[in-house]
Design a protein around this motif. Structure first.
Motif, PDB file in Angstrom:
ATOM      1  N   MET A   1       0.850  -1.160   0.000  1.00 15.48           N
ATOM      2  CA  MET A   1       0.000   0.000   0.000  1.00 15.48           C
ATOM      3  C   MET A   1       0.901   1.229   0.000  1.00 15.48           C
ATOM      4  O   MET A   1       1.650   1.457   0.945  1.00 15.48           O
ATOM      5  CB  MET A   1      -0.883  -0.038   1.261  1.00 15.48           C
ATOM      6  N   PHE A   2       0.888   2.003  -1.074  1.00 11.99           N
ATOM      7  CA  PHE A   2       1.694   3.218  -1.171  1.00 11.99           C
ATOM      8  C   PHE A   2       0.888   4.405  -0.666  1.00 11.99           C
ATOM      9  O   PHE A   2      -0.253   4.612  -1.085  1.00 11.99           O
ATOM     10  CB  PHE A   2       2.118   3.472  -2.614  1.00 11.99           C
ATOM     11  N   ILE A   3       1.502   5.188   0.223  1.00 14.55           N
ATOM     12  CA  ILE A   3       0.840   6.343   0.810  1.00 14.55           C
ATOM     13  C   ILE A   3       1.762   7.550   0.667  1.00 14.55           C
ATOM     14  O   ILE A   3       2.926   7.511   1.077  1.00 14.55           O
ATOM     15  CB  ILE A   3       0.530   6.116   2.303  1.00 14.55           C
ATOM     16  N   HIS A   4       1.234   8.620   0.095  1.00 15.81           N
ATOM     17  CA  HIS A   4       1.971   9.866  -0.073  1.00 15.81           C
ATOM     18  C   HIS A   4       1.422  10.882   0.928  1.00 15.81           C
ATOM     19  O   HIS A   4       0.250  11.223   0.880  1.00 15.81           O
ATOM     20  CB  HIS A   4       1.780  10.376  -1.509  1.00 15.81           C
ATOM     21  N   ILE A   5       2.269  11.326   1.852  1.00 20.40           N
ATOM     22  CA  ILE A   5       1.844  12.343   2.806  1.00 20.40           C
ATOM     23  C   ILE A   5       2.745  13.569   2.653  1.00 20.40           C
ATOM     24  O   ILE A   5       3.900  13.458   2.210  1.00 20.40           O
ATOM     25  CB  ILE A   5       1.856  11.837   4.264  1.00 20.40           C
ATOM     26  N   VAL A   6       2.189  14.716   3.007  1.00 23.92           N
ATOM     27  CA  VAL A   6       2.904  15.977   2.827  1.00 23.92           C
ATOM     28  C   VAL A   6       2.940  16.744   4.152  1.00 23.92           C
ATOM     29  O   VAL A   6       2.117  17.623   4.390  1.00 23.92           O
ATOM     30  CB  VAL A   6       2.249  16.835   1.714  1.00 23.92           C
ATOM     31  N   PRO A   7       3.879  16.407   5.040  1.00 26.55           N
ATOM     32  CA  PRO A   7       4.012  17.174   6.280  1.00 26.55           C
ATOM     33  C   PRO A   7       4.566  18.559   5.941  1.00 26.55           C
ATOM     34  O   PRO A   7       5.653  18.679   5.381  1.00 26.55           O
ATOM     35  CB  PRO A   7       5.019  16.381   7.106  1.00 26.55           C
ATOM     36  N   ARG A   8       3.801  19.598   6.244  1.00 21.67           N
ATOM     37  CA  ARG A   8       4.235  20.940   5.877  1.00 21.67           C
ATOM     38  C   ARG A   8       3.770  21.956   6.916  1.00 21.67           C
ATOM     39  O   ARG A   8       2.815  21.728   7.641  1.00 21.67           O
ATOM     40  CB  ARG A   8       3.718  21.330   4.500  1.00 21.67           C
ATOM     41  N   ILE A   9       4.484  23.071   6.916  1.00 15.80           N
ATOM     42  CA  ILE A   9       4.152  24.167   7.819  1.00 15.80           C
ATOM     43  C   ILE A   9       4.246  25.476   7.042  1.00 15.80           C
ATOM     44  O   ILE A   9       5.130  25.647   6.208  1.00 15.80           O
ATOM     45  CB  ILE A   9       5.089  24.172   9.062  1.00 15.80           C
ATOM     46  N   HIS A  10       3.314  26.369   7.304  1.00 22.53           N
ATOM     47  CA  HIS A  10       3.363  27.716   6.740  1.00 22.53           C
ATOM     48  C   HIS A  10       4.108  28.562   7.758  1.00 22.53           C
ATOM     49  O   HIS A  10       3.578  28.916   8.797  1.00 22.53           O
ATOM     50  CB  HIS A  10       1.947  28.251   6.506  1.00 22.53           C
ATOM     51  N   ALA A  11       5.357  28.860   7.471  1.00 23.66           N
ATOM     52  CA  ALA A  11       6.255  29.465   8.455  1.00 23.66           C
ATOM     53  C   ALA A  11       6.455  30.948   8.193  1.00 23.66           C
ATOM     54  O   ALA A  11       6.990  31.328   7.156  1.00 23.66           O
ATOM     55  CB  ALA A  11       7.596  28.743   8.431  1.00 23.66           C
ATOM     56  N   THR A  12       6.032  31.771   9.136  1.00 21.36           N
ATOM     57  CA  THR A  12       6.332  33.198   9.074  1.00 21.36           C
ATOM     58  C   THR A  12       7.539  33.518   9.945  1.00 21.36           C
ATOM     59  O   THR A  12       8.045  34.625   9.910  1.00 21.36           O
ATOM     60  CB  THR A  12       5.124  34.037   9.532  1.00 21.36           C
ATOM     61  N   GLU A  13       7.975  32.540  10.727  1.00 20.76           N
ATOM     62  CA  GLU A  13       9.179  32.648  11.539  1.00 20.76           C
ATOM     63  C   GLU A  13      10.070  31.458  11.218  1.00 20.76           C
ATOM     64  O   GLU A  13       9.670  30.552  10.507  1.00 20.76           O
ATOM     65  CB  GLU A  13       8.820  32.635  13.030  1.00 20.76           C
ATOM     66  N   ARG A  14      11.274  31.449  11.783  1.00 19.16           N
ATOM     67  CA  ARG A  14      12.201  30.336  11.549  1.00 19.16           C
ATOM     68  C   ARG A  14      11.626  29.058  12.166  1.00 19.16           C
ATOM     69  O   ARG A  14      11.292  29.012  13.344  1.00 19.16           O
ATOM     70  CB  ARG A  14      13.559  30.672  12.166  1.00 19.16           C
ATOM     71  N   CYS A  15      11.493  28.020  11.359  1.00 15.74           N
ATOM     72  CA  CYS A  15      10.950  26.742  11.821  1.00 15.74           C
ATOM     73  C   CYS A  15      11.854  25.607  11.370  1.00 15.74           C
ATOM     74  O   CYS A  15      12.509  25.701  10.336  1.00 15.74           O
ATOM     75  CB  CYS A  15       9.546  26.514  11.257  1.00 15.74           C
ATOM     76  N   HIS A  39      11.362  23.671  -0.299  1.00 12.83           N
ATOM     77  CA  HIS A  39      10.362  24.672  -0.676  1.00 12.83           C
ATOM     78  C   HIS A  39       9.824  24.333  -2.071  1.00 12.83           C
ATOM     79  O   HIS A  39      10.231  24.949  -3.046  1.00 12.83           O
ATOM     80  CB  HIS A  39      10.982  26.072  -0.714  1.00 12.83           C
ATOM     81  N   PRO A  40       8.897  23.374  -2.206  1.00 10.44           N
ATOM     82  CA  PRO A  40       8.452  22.986  -3.543  1.00 10.44           C
ATOM     83  C   PRO A  40       7.388  23.901  -4.145  1.00 10.44           C
ATOM     84  O   PRO A  40       6.996  23.712  -5.288  1.00 10.44           O
ATOM     85  CB  PRO A  40       7.876  21.580  -3.325  1.00 10.44           C
ATOM     86  N   TYR A  41       6.916  24.888  -3.388  1.00  9.46           N
ATOM     87  CA  TYR A  41       5.853  25.772  -3.881  1.00  9.46           C
ATOM     88  C   TYR A  41       6.403  27.161  -4.165  1.00  9.46           C
ATOM     89  O   TYR A  41       7.438  27.558  -3.653  1.00  9.46           O
ATOM     90  CB  TYR A  41       4.731  25.889  -2.841  1.00  9.46           C
ATOM     91  N   ARG A  42       5.646  27.921  -4.948  1.00 11.57           N
ATOM     92  CA  ARG A  42       6.040  29.305  -5.227  1.00 11.57           C
ATOM     93  C   ARG A  42       6.030  30.143  -3.948  1.00 11.57           C
ATOM     94  O   ARG A  42       6.817  31.048  -3.793  1.00 11.57           O
ATOM     95  CB  ARG A  42       5.109  29.927  -6.251  1.00 11.57           C
ATOM     96  N   ASN A  43       5.097  29.849  -3.050  1.00  8.06           N
ATOM     97  CA  ASN A  43       5.065  30.537  -1.767  1.00  8.06           C
ATOM     98  C   ASN A  43       6.189  29.960  -0.915  1.00  8.06           C
ATOM     99  O   ASN A  43       6.079  28.864  -0.375  1.00  8.06           O
ATOM    100  CB  ASN A  43       3.708  30.335  -1.079  1.00  8.06           C
ATOM    101  N   GLY A  44       7.279  30.695  -0.790  1.00  8.08           N
ATOM    102  CA  GLY A  44       8.466  30.209  -0.102  1.00  8.08           C
ATOM    103  C   GLY A  44       8.311  30.053   1.397  1.00  8.08           C
ATOM    104  O   GLY A  44       9.213  29.544   2.060  1.00  8.08           O
TER     105      GLY A  44
END
Length: 188
Positions: A1-15, A39-44
């Motif tokens: 069973m293949f599972i793709h998860i995307v742990p991410r945070i929208h960081a306005t400070e150092r994380c 940073h895979p998105y345009r929103n860095g």
């Protein structure tokens, strides 16, 4: 069973990522040995966990589990500005029509924030429900210290995870964390 998860945070400070745990799979991945941030998105401001050693920034991580799991919980811990640890817990559910021979499971919806969605002083030291999407716990200073969410995984065609990595920014099957051995996965 293949599972793709995307742990991410929208960081306005150092994380920084601390670790990721899935108790149902007996899996703990640490930032020190297994995971890195990209940073895979345009929103860095979005930081996304991916497998360490992948040459390009993949959007999340791919797991290969030996058995079908109708539900499981992913707990990701983030260090926010050297001030506190924020815990993001997501309870995932597998759709009933999932076909492991043709489909991959993926979820890109849940995300952690380094600040509360409702920066209202009256919500400090409390747990706040955000539009039936999440339960946020905020400390005395108003920082988000815990978020609990529920998400249903989506079905995606398997071929997207084996071609054009730079186009889709998806983790490739060859880069998955393979949990199918008899031994529990141990960080290298």
């Amino acid at each position: 069973m293949f599972i793709h998860i995307v742990p991410r945070i929208h960081a306005t400070e150092r994380c920084a990522l601390v670790d990721l745990t899935i108790k149902e799979f007996d899996l703990t991945l640490t930032a020190e040995h297994d995971l890195s941030l990209c940073h895979p998105y345009r929103n860095g401001r979005y930081l996304v966990a991916c497998r360490q050693g992948v040459k390009w920034g993949a959007e999340g991580i791919l797991l290969n589990t030996p058995a079908f799991h109708p539900e499981f919980t992913v707990i990701t811990r983030w260090a926010v500005a050297d001030r506190h640890i924020a815990v993001h817990s997501v309870r995932y559910y597998v759709p009933a029509d999932y076909d492991p021979s043709q489909d991959m499971l993926s979820s890109c919806e849940p995300r952690m924030l380094d600040k509360p969605l409702v920066p209202n002083p009256k919500h400090r030291n409390r747990t706040v429900e955000i539009q039936d999407l999440a339960l946020d716990t905020v400390d005395a200073l108003g920082y988000l210290i815990e978020r609990n969410e529920i998400a249903t995984l989506q079905r995606h065609p398997r071929h997207l995870y084996s071609c054009c990595p730079s186009m889709y920014k998806l983790p490739q099957v060859k880069d998955c964390f393979d949990l199918c051995s008899a031994q529990p996965y141990v960080a290298s």
